[in-house]
Design a protein around this motif. Structure first.
Motif, mmCIF file in Angstrom:
data_model
loop_
_atom_site.group_PDB
_atom_site.id
_atom_site.type_symbol
_atom_site.label_atom_id
_atom_site.label_comp_id
_atom_site.label_asym_id
_atom_site.label_seq_id
_atom_site.Cartn_x
_atom_site.Cartn_y
_atom_site.Cartn_z
ATOM 1 N N ASP A 190 -34.860 -28.001 -32.570
ATOM 2 C CA ASP A 190 -33.467 -28.480 -32.596
ATOM 3 C C ASP A 190 -34.559 -30.143 -31.940
ATOM 4 N N ALA A 212 -33.334 -32.171 -30.318
ATOM 5 C CA ALA A 212 -33.877 -32.589 -28.484
ATOM 6 C C ALA A 212 -35.015 -31.995 -27.952
ATOM 7 N N ASP A 213 -36.018 -30.464 -28.462
ATOM 8 C CA ASP A 213 -36.474 -30.143 -27.904
ATOM 9 C C ASP A 213 -37.873 -30.356 -28.738
ATOM 10 N N PRO A 248 -40.528 -34.206 -28.317
ATOM 11 C CA PRO A 248 -38.791 -34.165 -27.893
ATOM 12 C C PRO A 248 -37.763 -35.022 -28.271
ATOM 13 N N GLY A 249 -36.975 -35.373 -29.427
ATOM 14 C CA GLY A 249 -36.631 -36.193 -29.515
ATOM 15 C C GLY A 249 -36.840 -36.814 -31.184
#
Length: 53
Positions: free
Chosen positions: A14, A16-17, A26-27
């Protein structure tokens, strides 16, 4: 951002994580992961990941 699934083990990357345990902030989109990044669960390379549907 698109999540990606490891075909052999089912781990979901993910963006985002990220993967902070392996230096991925993250990102960070999957496409921007280093070429030598591997699945943190089973160790396969990026070529064995597919976009999550």
């Amino acid at each position: 951002m698109q999540k990606y699934v490891c075909v052999p083990c089912g781990y979901v990357y993910d963006p985002a994580d990220g993967d902070p345990n392996n230096g991925i902030d993250p990102g960070t989109p999957f496409e921007d992961l280093p070429e030598d990044w591997v699945c943190p669960v089973c160790g396969v390379d990026k070529s064995l990941f597919e976009p999550e549907s």
